[in-house]
Design a protein around this motif. Structure first.
Motif, short mmCIF file in Angstrom:
data_model
loop_
_atom_site.label_atom_id
_atom_site.label_comp_id
_atom_site.label_asym_id
_atom_site.label_seq_id
_atom_site.Cartn_x
_atom_site.Cartn_y
_atom_site.Cartn_z
N ASP A 69 13.54 -0.63 -11.73
CA ASP A 69 12.15 -0.15 -11.72
C ASP A 69 11.30 -1.03 -10.81
OD1 ASP A 69 9.77 1.08 -12.24
OD2 ASP A 69 10.00 1.09 -14.42
N PRO A 70 11.51 -0.95 -9.50
CA PRO A 70 10.75 -1.81 -8.59
C PRO A 70 9.26 -1.51 -8.60
CG PRO A 70 12.02 -0.17 -7.37
CD PRO A 70 12.48 -0.10 -8.78
N GLU A 71 8.88 -0.27 -8.91
CA GLU A 71 7.45 0.04 -8.97
C GLU A 71 6.76 -0.72 -10.09
OE1 GLU A 71 5.85 3.93 -8.64
OE2 GLU A 71 7.43 4.62 -7.29
N LEU A 72 7.41 -0.80 -11.25
CA LEU A 72 6.85 -1.57 -12.35
C LEU A 72 6.71 -3.04 -11.96
CD1 LEU A 72 6.00 -2.02 -15.32
CD2 LEU A 72 8.43 -2.26 -15.88
N LEU A 73 7.73 -3.58 -11.34
CA LEU A 73 7.68 -4.98 -10.92
C LEU A 73 6.53 -5.22 -9.95
CD1 LEU A 73 9.23 -7.70 -11.13
CD2 LEU A 73 10.50 -7.01 -9.10
N ALA A 74 6.37 -4.33 -8.98
CA ALA A 74 5.28 -4.46 -8.01
C ALA A 74 3.92 -4.30 -8.68
CB ALA A 74 5.45 -3.43 -6.90
N ARG A 75 3.83 -3.37 -9.60
CA ARG A 75 2.56 -3.11 -10.28
C ARG A 75 2.10 -4.30 -11.10
NH1 ARG A 75 4.13 1.36 -12.16
NH2 ARG A 75 4.56 0.83 -14.34
N VAL A 76 3.04 -5.03 -11.67
CA VAL A 76 2.69 -6.15 -12.54
C VAL A 76 2.49 -7.44 -11.75
CG1 VAL A 76 3.54 -7.60 -14.42
CG2 VAL A 76 3.83 -5.13 -14.54
N LEU A 77 3.38 -7.73 -10.80
CA LEU A 77 3.38 -9.05 -10.16
C LEU A 77 2.70 -9.10 -8.79
CD1 LEU A 77 6.93 -10.47 -11.00
CD2 LEU A 77 4.77 -10.75 -12.22
N LEU A 78 2.66 -8.00 -8.08
CA LEU A 78 2.11 -8.06 -6.73
C LEU A 78 0.60 -8.29 -6.70
CD1 LEU A 78 3.23 -8.08 -3.92
CD2 LEU A 78 2.88 -5.59 -3.79
N PRO A 79 -0.22 -7.60 -7.51
CA PRO A 79 -1.67 -7.86 -7.46
C PRO A 79 -2.06 -9.31 -7.71
CG PRO A 79 -1.24 -5.79 -8.60
CD PRO A 79 0.09 -6.45 -8.38
N PRO A 80 -1.56 -9.98 -8.77
CA PRO A 80 -1.96 -11.38 -8.93
C PRO A 80 -1.44 -12.27 -7.81
CG PRO A 80 -0.25 -10.80 -10.53
CD PRO A 80 -0.70 -9.53 -9.89
N LEU A 81 -0.27 -11.95 -7.25
CA LEU A 81 0.26 -12.74 -6.15
C LEU A 81 -0.64 -12.63 -4.93
CD1 LEU A 81 2.52 -14.50 -4.97
CD2 LEU A 81 3.72 -12.39 -4.36
N VAL A 82 -1.05 -11.42 -4.59
CA VAL A 82 -1.94 -11.21 -3.43
C VAL A 82 -3.26 -11.92 -3.64
CG1 VAL A 82 -3.25 -9.48 -2.16
CG2 VAL A 82 -0.86 -9.05 -2.73
N LEU A 83 -3.85 -11.76 -4.82
CA LEU A 83 -5.14 -12.41 -5.09
C LEU A 83 -5.02 -13.93 -5.05
CD1 LEU A 83 -6.46 -10.16 -8.00
CD2 LEU A 83 -7.49 -10.39 -5.74
N ALA A 84 -3.95 -14.47 -5.62
CA ALA A 84 -3.79 -15.92 -5.65
C ALA A 84 -3.60 -16.49 -4.25
CB ALA A 84 -2.61 -16.29 -6.54
N VAL A 85 -2.79 -15.84 -3.45
CA VAL A 85 -2.55 -16.33 -2.08
C VAL A 85 -3.84 -16.26 -1.26
CG1 VAL A 85 -1.35 -15.86 0.08
CG2 VAL A 85 -0.09 -15.80 -2.09
N LEU A 86 -4.53 -15.13 -1.34
CA LEU A 86 -5.77 -14.98 -0.58
C LEU A 86 -6.83 -15.98 -1.06
CD1 LEU A 86 -7.29 -13.45 1.60
CD2 LEU A 86 -7.95 -11.76 -0.12
N ALA A 87 -6.95 -16.15 -2.37
CA ALA A 87 -7.93 -17.10 -2.91
C ALA A 87 -7.60 -18.53 -2.49
CB ALA A 87 -7.98 -16.99 -4.43
N ALA A 88 -6.30 -18.87 -2.44
CA ALA A 88 -5.91 -20.22 -2.02
C ALA A 88 -6.29 -20.46 -0.56
CB ALA A 88 -4.40 -20.40 -2.23
N LEU A 89 -6.06 -19.46 0.28
CA LEU A 89 -6.42 -19.59 1.70
C LEU A 89 -7.93 -19.75 1.88
CD1 LEU A 89 -4.02 -16.90 3.24
CD2 LEU A 89 -3.79 -19.39 3.36
N VAL A 90 -8.69 -18.92 1.15
CA VAL A 90 -10.15 -18.99 1.25
C VAL A 90 -10.66 -20.32 0.69
CG1 VAL A 90 -12.30 -17.94 0.46
CG2 VAL A 90 -10.40 -16.48 1.19
N ALA A 91 -10.07 -20.76 -0.42
CA ALA A 91 -10.50 -22.02 -1.02
C ALA A 91 -10.26 -23.19 -0.07
CB ALA A 91 -9.76 -22.25 -2.34
N TRP A 92 -9.14 -23.16 0.62
CA TRP A 92 -8.86 -24.22 1.60
C TRP A 92 -9.85 -24.17 2.75
CZ3 TRP A 92 -6.46 -28.63 1.92
CH2 TRP A 92 -6.21 -29.18 3.18
#
Length: 598
Positions: A346-369
C-alpha cells in the motif's frame, strides 16, 4: 493593553472561527452517509460503540470485558472508561430527543467534531503566543488537510487516538508558550496523565517532550525548571488518581503493560526524580554537564530499581501473545505494518502518512537555517523540539505505521512557522511569488494528491490491476441484515467482520483484533490458513455458524475459504445460506466435527 494586541486578538479569533466553520462543515457533509460511514468504520470505532452500549445497559464501570466475543468468558479489553463516559454523555443528550439509532449516529458525528474544535483552539492560541496570529493559518492548514492528523477527527472516529493527539498537542504547546510556567507545567502534567489513562500509544512522545524540557533547564533555561516542577507535581497526583478511577481496587497492583498501571507509574516516578532533582539542586549543580550527569545517573538508577516492575514490559504490549498470533498481527494489521511492507502492499498509504511531515520538516529546516540570525530564542526552541519529535516519530513510523501519531503534535507548528517566515519576505521581493508557490505545494493535501497521482502513473499495469481489484468486505446494511436473520448464535468469521457483527446484530462472535486474546486474533486469520486449523478453532470455540464474505480480501486470498465457497464441503459443515446473497453461511455440525477428519 499592548499596541497591536487587540488587532492580533481579533484576528486569531477570526482565524479560529474559520477553522471551526470548516470542521462543522465537514461534520455536516457526513450527515447523509453517516450510516454507511459507521458500518464501514474501523473495527475499533464499532467496538467502542458496542462497549458504550454494554456499559449503559448495566455492565460495571470497572468491567470492560467484552462478553460477546468468545462467550461465556468473553475477552478482556484495556480501553479507558473515561472516553466511554465522554461519548456516553453526548449520546445521553441526543437520546432525549432522538430514537436510539439516530442518537448514535448523531453522537459519532458530534464527538469527533467537538475534539476537532478543541484542536483548532489549541493550535490557534498556541500559534498566536509563539509566532503571531498569522502562523495559525499554517498550523490549521496542516491539521485540516493532512489525512493522518485531521482524519482522526472526522465522523465516525470515536476511537481514543484523537483524544490522545489532542492531549499531546496541548502539552506540546504548553511546554513552549510564555506564561506562568508552574501553572502551564501543572496543566501539562495533568493532561499527560489523562493521555496515559486513555492509552499508552503516546508514551514515547511524552517521554521525549519531558526529556527535552529537562535538557532546556540543564542548559540554563530557568523557567523550564518551574515548568518541570509543575509537570511533575501534577503528574504524581493525577496519575494514581486516574488509574484508581478506572481500575478496580483488586487490580491496582497488577503489572499490566498496556494500560496506566504500576509499570507506567513507576516509569513516571523515575522521570520525576531524574528531572526534578537537578532543578531543586540547581544552586549546587552549576552548568549543563553536572545537571545532565545527575539526571542520567538518577534515571539509570531509577530504572534499575524499578526493573522488577518494568522489565517484563520492555517487549511491548504484544509480549503475552503467542508467536503465531504475533506474526498475524505483524502481517495482517495494517496500522502495525512497517514501511518496507507498505512499499509493496500500500504505497499510497505510506505516502499519505509519511510524506507530508517529511516535506514540511525538510522545508522548515531549510527556511530556519536561512533565517537563523533573525529567529527569536522561543522560535529556535520550538523548532528544535519539533524537529526532534518529527525525526523520532518518523523513525518509529517506518517500523510501525501507526507510530506516526507521535509526530502529530509537532507537525502543525512547522506549517505555522512556514507561514510566519513567509510574512518576513518584503512585499517587493522577487522571491515572494516563488515562495508562495512552494508554500502551497508543501501543504499536506497537495503533497498527498501529488504522491497519489505519481504512484498511479508509475505503477505497472499488473500492480494497477491488483490495486483496483474489487473487494467486498460485507460491511453493508444488507449483509448485516442477512447475518442478523440467523437465530441468535455464536458466529465464526474473519477478523474484519467480528466487530461489525457485534455492532449490527444480536450475535456473539469468535474473532476480534485485540491483543489480550490470542484466540480471538487466531480465529480471525490463522484458522483460515489450513483446514485442520479451521476444524480445531470451530471445535474449541463452539461456534454455531461459519459466515464468509465471498468478495472479501481474506476470502479471495485463502485457499481454505475458496475451497469452502467453491468446492465440496467437509461433513462437519452444512450450507445454510438460503436466500442470502451478500454472505455465505454454514451450519457447524459439532457431532460430525468431533468424530471425523477434515
Amino acid at each position: 493593553m499592548k499596541p497591536g494586541f487587540e488587532s492580533r486578538f481579533t484576528l486569531i479569533w477570526w482565524i479560529s472561527l474559520l477553522g471551526i466553520c470548516l470542521v462543522v462543515l465537514s461534520a455536516f457533509r457526513s450527515l447523509p452517509q453517516i450510516s454507511d460511514l459507521l458500518i464501514n468504520a474501523d473495527g475499533d470505532d464499532q467496538m467502542r460503540l458496542v462497549q458504550i452500549r454494554d456499559w449503559l445497559a448495566g455492565q460495571g464501570w470497572y468491567d470492560t470485558r467484552q462478553y460477546r466475543v468468545l462467550p461465556p468468558e468473553g475477552i478482556p479489553m484495556h480501553w479507558s472508561r473515561y472516553v466511554d463516559a465522554g461519548i456516553a454523555g453526548v449520546l445521553g443528550v441526543f437520546s432525549l430527543v432522538l430514537p436510539a439509532d439516530l442518537a448514535e449516529q448523531a453522537t459519532v458525528i458530534l464527538w469527533p467534531c467537538l475534539l476537532a474544535v478543541l484542536m483548532v483552539l489549541v493550535l490557534a492560541q498556541g500559534s498566536l503566543r509563539l509566532m503571531g496570529a498569522v502562523s495559525a493559518l499554517g498550523a490549521l492548514a496542516v491539521f485540516l488537510s493532512w489525512a493522518k492528523l485531521g482524519g482522526e477527527f472526522v465522523p465516525p472516529r470515536i476511537d481514543h487516538h484523537n483524544v490522545q493527539i489532542l492531549c499531546g498537542t496541548t502539552i506540546f504547546y504548553l511546554s513552549l508558550v510564555p506564561g506562568r510556567k508552574r501553572f502551564l507545567g501543572a496543566l501539562a502534567g495533568a493532561l499527560a496523565a489523562v493521555s496515559l489513562a486513555v492509552g499508552l500509544e503516546m508514551l514515547p512522545f511524552l517521554a521525549m517532550l519531558w526529556s527535552m524540557v529537562a535538557i532546556r533547564h540543564a542548559f540554563g533555561e530557568i523557567p523550564a525548571g518551574d515548568w518541570l516542577l509543575g509537570f511533575a507535581g501534577a503528574f504524581v497526583i493525577a496519575g494514581p488518581l486516574l488509574m484508581a478511577g478506572q481500575t478496580a481496587g483488586t487490580d491496582w497492583w497488577v503489572d499490566h503493560c498496556d494500560v496506566l498501571a504500576p509499570p507506567v507509574l513507576a516509569l513516571g516516578a523515575v522521570g520525576v526524580v531524574a528531572t526534578v532533582t537537578p532543578v531543586l539542586a540547581s544552586a549546587v549543580l552549576v552548568g549543563p554537564v553536572p545537571r545532565l550527569l545527575v539526571m542520567v545517573a538518577l534515571a539509570a538508577l531509577g530504572l534499575w530499581l524499578a526493573w522488577p516492575v518494568l522489565g517484563h514490559c520492555m517487549s511491548g504490549p504484544y509480549a503475552q501473545v503467542s508467536p503465531e498470533v504475533l506474526r498475524i498481527i505483524e502481517s495482517n494489521v495494517v496500522e502495525g505494518l512497517p514501511a518496507r511492507t507498505l512499499i509493496d502492499t500500500d504505497p499510497e498509504l505510506l505516502a499519505r502518512v509519511l510524506l507530508p511531515p517529511l516535506v514540511l520538516a525538510v522545508l522548515a529546516a531549510l527556511v530556519a537555517w536561512r533565517l537563523r540570525h533573525r529567529l527569536e530564542p522561543i522560535h529556535v526552541t520550538a523548532l528544535a523540539q519539533s524537529f526532534v519529535i518529527c525525526a523520532v516519530g518518523f523513525v518509529f513510523a517506518t517500523l510501525q505505521i501507526r507510530a506516526a501519531n507521535l509526530m502529530t503534535p509537532a507537525v502543525p507548528l512547522l506549517g505555522g512557522f512556514l507561514i510566519y517566515a513567509f510574512t518576513l519576505i518584503p512585499r517587493a521581493s522577487p522571491v515572494r511569488i516563488p515562495a508562495a508557490i512552494i508554500l502551497i505545494l508543501a501543504m499536506p493535501a497537495v503533497v498527498e494528491r501529488g504522491a497519489a497521482l505519481a504512484l498511479r502513473l508509475s505503477a505497472s499495469s499488473a500492480t494497477a490491476l491488483a490495486a483496483s481489484a474489487p473487494y467486498s468486505d460485507c460491511r453493508t446494511s444488507k449483509a448485516m441484515t442477512e447475518i442478523a436473520s440467523l437465530p441468535k448464535s455464536l458466529v465464526f468469521s474473519s477478523l474484519n467482520l467480528g466487530p461489525a457483527i457485534l455492532a449490527y446484530t444480536p450475535h456473539s462472535v469468535t474473532s476480534a483484533g485485540y491483543h489480550r486474546s490470542s484466540d480471538a486474533f487466531w480465529n480471525g486469520v490463522g484458522a483460515f490458513q489450513a483446514m485442520g486449523n479451521l476444524k480445531t478453532a470451530l471445535q474449541r470455540s463452539g461456534a454455531d455458524y461459519l459466515v464468509l464474505c465471498p468478495g472479501g480480501r481474506l476470502e479471495q486470498s485463502s485457499e481454505v475459504m475458496q475451497s469452502l465457497l467453491n468446492g465440496p464441503l467437509p461433513v462437519w459443515l452444512t450450507d445454510a445460506t438460503g436466500p442470502r446473497r451478500e454472505v455465505r453461511v454454514f451450519r457447524v455440525g459439532h457431532a460430525a466435527l468431533s468424530g471425523t477428519a477434515p
